[in-house]
Design a protein around this motif. Structure first.
Motif, PDB file in Angstrom:
ATOM      1  N   UNK A   3       0.815  -1.211   0.000  1.00  0.00           N
ATOM      2  CA  UNK A   3       0.000   0.000   0.000  1.00  0.00           C
ATOM      3  C   UNK A   3       0.853   1.267   0.000  1.00  0.00           C
ATOM      4  N   UNK A   4       1.733   1.391   1.001  1.00  0.00           N
ATOM      5  CA  UNK A   4       2.429   2.662   1.194  1.00  0.00           C
ATOM      6  C   UNK A   4       3.533   2.896   0.177  1.00  0.00           C
ATOM      7  N   UNK A   5       4.269   1.836  -0.169  1.00  0.00           N
ATOM      8  CA  UNK A   5       5.416   2.014  -1.052  1.00  0.00           C
ATOM      9  C   UNK A   5       5.051   1.970  -2.533  1.00  0.00           C
ATOM     10  N   UNK A   6       3.974   1.256  -2.867  1.00  0.00           N
ATOM     11  CA  UNK A   6       3.692   1.028  -4.279  1.00  0.00           C
ATOM     12  C   UNK A   6       2.292   1.465  -4.716  1.00  0.00           C
ATOM     13  N   UNK A   7       1.272   1.177  -3.900  1.00  0.00           N
ATOM     14  CA  UNK A   7      -0.078   1.571  -4.270  1.00  0.00           C
ATOM     15  C   UNK A   7      -0.252   3.074  -4.298  1.00  0.00           C
ATOM     16  N   UNK A   8       0.081   3.724  -3.188  1.00  0.00           N
ATOM     17  CA  UNK A   8      -0.086   5.172  -3.097  1.00  0.00           C
ATOM     18  C   UNK A   8       0.854   5.923  -4.042  1.00  0.00           C
ATOM     19  N   UNK A   9       1.902   5.278  -4.477  1.00  0.00           N
ATOM     20  CA  UNK A   9       2.860   5.932  -5.380  1.00  0.00           C
ATOM     21  C   UNK A   9       2.615   5.583  -6.842  1.00  0.00           C
ATOM     22  N   UNK A  10       1.514   4.864  -7.104  1.00  0.00           N
ATOM     23  CA  UNK A  10       1.175   4.451  -8.471  1.00  0.00           C
ATOM     24  C   UNK A  10       2.371   3.816  -9.177  1.00  0.00           C
ATOM     25  N   UNK A  40      -2.214 -28.671  12.970  1.00  0.00           N
ATOM     26  CA  UNK A  40      -2.930 -27.763  13.869  1.00  0.00           C
ATOM     27  C   UNK A  40      -2.777 -26.303  13.497  1.00  0.00           C
ATOM     28  N   UNK A  41      -1.966 -25.994  12.484  1.00  0.00           N
ATOM     29  CA  UNK A  41      -1.811 -24.613  12.022  1.00  0.00           C
ATOM     30  C   UNK A  41      -2.782 -24.303  10.894  1.00  0.00           C
ATOM     31  N   UNK A  42      -3.273 -23.071  10.882  1.00  0.00           N
ATOM     32  CA  UNK A  42      -4.081 -22.561   9.781  1.00  0.00           C
ATOM     33  C   UNK A  42      -3.467 -21.248   9.328  1.00  0.00           C
ATOM     34  N   UNK A  43      -3.089 -21.168   8.067  1.00  0.00           N
ATOM     35  CA  UNK A  43      -2.578 -19.935   7.482  1.00  0.00           C
ATOM     36  C   UNK A  43      -3.673 -19.309   6.633  1.00  0.00           C
ATOM     37  N   UNK A  44      -3.998 -18.061   6.930  1.00  0.00           N
ATOM     38  CA  UNK A  44      -5.016 -17.329   6.176  1.00  0.00           C
ATOM     39  C   UNK A  44      -4.357 -16.114   5.549  1.00  0.00           C
ATOM     40  N   UNK A  45      -4.615 -15.902   4.261  1.00  0.00           N
ATOM     41  CA  UNK A  45      -4.096 -14.737   3.546  1.00  0.00           C
ATOM     42  C   UNK A  45      -5.265 -13.968   2.964  1.00  0.00           C
ATOM     43  N   UNK A  46      -5.299 -12.669   3.212  1.00  0.00           N
ATOM     44  CA  UNK A  46      -6.377 -11.831   2.710  1.00  0.00           C
ATOM     45  C   UNK A  46      -5.856 -10.410   2.521  1.00  0.00           C
ATOM     46  N   UNK A  47      -6.764  -9.450   2.370  1.00  0.00           N
ATOM     47  CA  UNK A  47      -6.404  -8.033   2.240  1.00  0.00           C
ATOM     48  C   UNK A  47      -7.476  -7.199   2.926  1.00  0.00           C
ATOM     49  N   UNK A  48      -7.288  -5.885   2.935  1.00  0.00           N
ATOM     50  CA  UNK A  48      -8.221  -5.001   3.646  1.00  0.00           C
ATOM     51  C   UNK A  48      -8.943  -4.019   2.733  1.00  0.00           C
ATOM     52  N   UNK A  49      -8.470  -3.854   1.503  1.00  0.00           N
ATOM     53  CA  UNK A  49      -9.061  -2.961   0.502  1.00  0.00           C
ATOM     54  C   UNK A  49      -8.183  -3.074  -0.732  1.00  0.00           C
ATOM     55  N   UNK A  50      -8.431  -2.287  -1.753  1.00  0.00           N
ATOM     56  CA  UNK A  50      -7.554  -2.241  -2.912  1.00  0.00           C
ATOM     57  C   UNK A  50      -6.759  -0.944  -2.935  1.00  0.00           C
ATOM     58  N   UNK A  51      -5.802  -0.867  -3.848  1.00  0.00           N
ATOM     59  CA  UNK A  51      -5.088   0.381  -4.133  1.00  0.00           C
ATOM     60  C   UNK A  51      -4.419   0.192  -5.487  1.00  0.00           C
ATOM     61  N   UNK A  52      -5.201   0.372  -6.531  1.00  0.00           N
ATOM     62  CA  UNK A  52      -4.777   0.061  -7.889  1.00  0.00           C
ATOM     63  C   UNK A  52      -3.752   1.087  -8.370  1.00  0.00           C
ATOM     64  N   UNK A  53      -2.489   0.680  -8.565  1.00  0.00           N
ATOM     65  CA  UNK A  53      -1.472   1.640  -8.967  1.00  0.00           C
ATOM     66  C   UNK A  53      -1.513   2.017 -10.444  1.00  0.00           C
ATOM     67  N   UNK A  54      -2.459   1.434 -11.188  1.00  0.00           N
ATOM     68  CA  UNK A  54      -2.550   1.752 -12.612  1.00  0.00           C
ATOM     69  C   UNK A  54      -3.595   2.824 -12.906  1.00  0.00           C
ATOM     70  N   UNK A  55      -4.349   3.251 -11.900  1.00  0.00           N
ATOM     71  CA  UNK A  55      -5.375   4.276 -12.101  1.00  0.00           C
ATOM     72  C   UNK A  55      -4.818   5.649 -11.752  1.00  0.00           C
ATOM     73  N   UNK A  56      -5.472   6.726 -12.200  1.00  0.00           N
ATOM     74  CA  UNK A  56      -4.982   8.070 -11.853  1.00  0.00           C
ATOM     75  C   UNK A  56      -4.971   8.326 -10.352  1.00  0.00           C
ATOM     76  N   UNK A  57      -5.897   7.724  -9.615  1.00  0.00           N
ATOM     77  CA  UNK A  57      -5.973   7.933  -8.177  1.00  0.00           C
ATOM     78  C   UNK A  57      -4.757   7.339  -7.469  1.00  0.00           C
ATOM     79  N   UNK A  58      -4.323   8.007  -6.404  1.00  0.00           N
ATOM     80  CA  UNK A  58      -3.256   7.457  -5.558  1.00  0.00           C
ATOM     81  C   UNK A  58      -3.819   6.952  -4.234  1.00  0.00           C
ATOM     82  N   UNK A  59      -5.145   6.817  -4.166  1.00  0.00           N
ATOM     83  CA  UNK A  59      -5.800   6.442  -2.914  1.00  0.00           C
ATOM     84  C   UNK A  59      -6.326   5.014  -2.954  1.00  0.00           C
ATOM     85  N   UNK A  60      -6.845   4.568  -1.819  1.00  0.00           N
ATOM     86  CA  UNK A  60      -7.418   3.235  -1.718  1.00  0.00           C
ATOM     87  C   UNK A  60      -8.590   3.063  -2.679  1.00  0.00           C
TER      88      UNK A  60
END
Length: 389
Positions: free
Chosen positions: A282-289, A315-335
């Motif tokens: 998010x911080x290094x790549x999404x917000x910087x497009x 007995x282990x469970x690994x879960x991978x997910x995300x919290x929102x998007x941040x598309x670095x290919x759009x004009x927006x630099x936001x979530x």
């Protein structure tokens, strides 16, 4: 029996717009898909988990039977920021979005803030964090005035050069801001954004600190710690929950550092939840497009994930997910308002389980609550029985 859950949030790694994306200005956002159309992605480990089943990754084929359970989740809460996303994962659904200030904060608020900190300020507009320090950094160094800015999210961000305003003083200033705009105006987060370097070559440091509002209701983390279970937070998780429901925590300096901490926890953690946020996406790549940098970070994570999977214990469970998007290919630099991926893998999980599109991130929290016998949470439907062998 599952007794350790490793929940990892790839911050901003969305997999396609939500039905209401247009209301947020995010029509067409597809973080993973659009990156793959700019930069060929090689993510063989995530592919084995079922990535091509949940995201439109160009050039990636579906494996016949993913290693575990897979699906997508939709955000039911209003908003698209990290606090909202993480709180919903932990069982809170917000009916009203946190307030945003696209035109900057009211003049009287800034005047009161300046009075309380004993300094004038610079900025007070919505901007990319790296851009605004390039624009105002020289004047900040000359005047000693902190840089205040916001974004499309509910944030009051304060940037300062570490040689001009030392970290301890910057944190004190942020605590004052938190009292004023956090507690006073329900702004979701105040964020300290320290940087170093000379004009034309400023860089932000790992001394960022988030001051988030206290969760409005009991969360999965509260329920677990109240029942005597351990919750270990890696990265900015502790900040996002204002320290509540956390047994222990560790700050990280990068996503590489964050994965190192996950690896360490695989070796040392007892029963309980290890909750990680990997924020560089998010911080290094999404917000910087920066789709090229984003793609490289995805591939680095994929390579590390290949090393982690064989280290899971029974007995282990690994879960991978995300919290929102941040598309670095759009004009927006936001979530961006996007679906997020959902992968669950471990010896107890039936391979190839399709979880479909979950109607709320809280389904994940409800599932973890059932694993540890601390539910039910206020929101969400557990999918535990759907994934067990």
């Amino acid at each position: 029996m599952i007794d350790r859950v490793f929940l990892t949030v790839l911050d901003s790694v969305g997999v396609g717009e939500l039905p209401d994306a247009d209301a947020y200005g995010d029509r067409g956002s597809d973080t993973l898909g659009n990156i793959s159309r700019r930069v060929p992605l090689k993510l063989p480990t995530l592919q084995t988990l079922g990535l091509a089943h949940v995201a439109n990754v160009q050039g990636m084929s579906r494996v016949p039977t993913p290693l575990g359970a897979y699906g997508r989740m939709a955000e039911r809460s209003k908003g698209k920021d990290s606090v909202t996303g993480h709180w919903e994962i932990a069982g809170i659904v917000l009916e009203r979005a946190f307030p945003t200030f696209p035109d900057g904060f009211p003049k009287d608020v800034i005047a009161e803030f300046e009075r309380r900190i004993g300094r004038s300020t610079l900025g007070n507009y919505a901007a990319s964090g790296t851009v605004i320090i390039d624009e105002l950094g020289p004047e900040h160094i000359r005047t000693g005035s902190p840089i205040v800015y916001t974004s499309a999210d509910s944030v009051f961000q304060i940037a300062a050069h570490e040689d001009v305003i030392p970290i301890k003083e910057l944190y004190r200033i942020c605590e004052i801001a938190y009292e004023l705009v956090g507690k006073g105006m329900n702004v979701a987060r105040v964020i300290a954004r320290p940087f170093v370097g000379k004009p034309g070559a400023f860089t932000r440091t790992a001394n960022r600190h988030d001051y988030a509002l206290t969760p409005t209701e009991a969360t999965l983390l509260d329920a677990m710690t109240a029942a005597g279970h351990t919750v270990h937070a890696i990265g900015k998780i502790k900040d996002l929950f204002a320290g509540r429901g956390i047994s222990s925590s560790v700050h990280t300096t990068s996503d590489e550092d964050g994965v190192n901490e996950i690896a360490k926890a695989l070796d040392t953690a007892g029963p309980g939840l290890v909750f990680t946020n990997l924020v560089d996406f998010d911080t290094q790549y999404g917000h910087r497009n920066d789709p090229i940098g984003y793609a490289a970070n995805l591939e680095r994570f994929d390579a590390r994930l290949a090393q982690l999977l064989p280290r899971l214990r029974a007995g282990d469970l690994l879960v991978i997910t995300a919290d929102h998007g941040n598309d670095p290919t759009t004009p927006s630099t936001d979530h961006a308002r996007e679906h997020v991926p959902l992968f669950a893998v471990g010896s107890a999980v039936r391979p190839g389980t399709d979880l479909g599109v979950r109607s709320t991130f809280a389904d994940l929290g409800q599932t973890i609550a059932e694993i540890f016998g601390v539910g039910p949470l206020a929101n969400g439907t557990s999918f535990l029985r759907d994934i067990l062998r």
